[in-house]
Write a protein that holds these residues in place. Structure first.
Motif: not given
Length: 228
Positions: A34-36, A42, A105, A115, A119
């Motif tokens: 997630k987010g990467n 993370t 992002n 989003e 992800d």
């Protein structure tokens, strides 16, 4: 004489043809990254493990197939982007992709990219450490290592030219180089019309980063001989 000195004699680091760091496929993840878009601090441990397992399989196959092409005692020199740290998610190997993830992002925040699409997108690449390279060469068993070393090259380094404009516009140069690698992957996941905007944002992020931090690529250079 170090391997890098030999390579300099043959035209300089800017002329080296890199071995491919790309993986055959994106690893199979148990959890979402997630987010990467690559490994990061993370990322779940399962993501880091999946990346390494895919690299282990792909690099072992690479060595196996190259050994079939060489006669006994034949030699091979490889150079590729890697890291000196034992941490797979360290900035040494992951930062250029982390910054590209930041650009994506930002477009999520602006409502231009979903989003979920970020992800579920991951770069099929792996930057190994010298210890990982040594372990896998020994494990695969076709080659002996003559020399294994690392060198550092600043992100500003574009080629062995004296044109100052190339060195003074590192953000543009790096974003252009990464675009050549990443755009074919990005257009399969995101709107092709957004590519210019993505890499404009990426250039800005990279330029800002280069103005504040010491930014270097780690090159791994390994000389191998096929076992007799």
């Amino acid at each position: 004489m170090k391997l890098v000195e030999v390579l300099h004699m043959n035209g300089g680091i800017g002329d080296i043809s890199y071995a491919n760091n790309s993986l055959v496929q994106v690893p199979n993840f148990i959890e979402k990254n997630k987010g990467n878009i690559y490994m990061s601090s993370t990322s779940p441990p399962s993501v880091i493990k999946a990346y390494y397992k895919q690299y282990e399989n792909d690099f072992s196959n690479f060595l196996k197939y190259r050994s079939e092409e060489l006669m006994k005692g034949g030699k091979m020199v490889l150079t590729f982007l890697g890291r000196e740290s034992d941490d797979p998610s360290s900035k040494e190997g992951c930062y250029i992709w982390e910054l590209l993830g930041m650009a994506l992002n930002e477009l999520v925040i602006e409502g231009l990219i979903e989003e979920e699409k970020v992800d579920s997108f991951n770069i099929p690449n792996y930057t190994a450490s010298p210890s990982e390279v040594k372990y896998l060469v020994d494990k695969e068993g076709s080659f002996t290592i003559n020399k294994l070393e690392t060198t550092r090259v600043h992100w500003n380094y574009a080629s062995n030219t004296n044109n100052e404009n190339i060195y003074n516009n590192g953000g543009y140069n790096l974003s252009r180089a990464i675009r050549a690698v990443a755009e074919p992957l990005l257009v399969s996941q995101f709107d092709p019309k957004l590519m210019d905007l993505i890499f404009q944002k990426y250039e800005e992020i990279v330029s800002d980063c280069m103005s504040k931090e010491k930014t270097e690529f780690i090159n791994i250079i390994v000389s191998l001989t096929k076992k007799t």
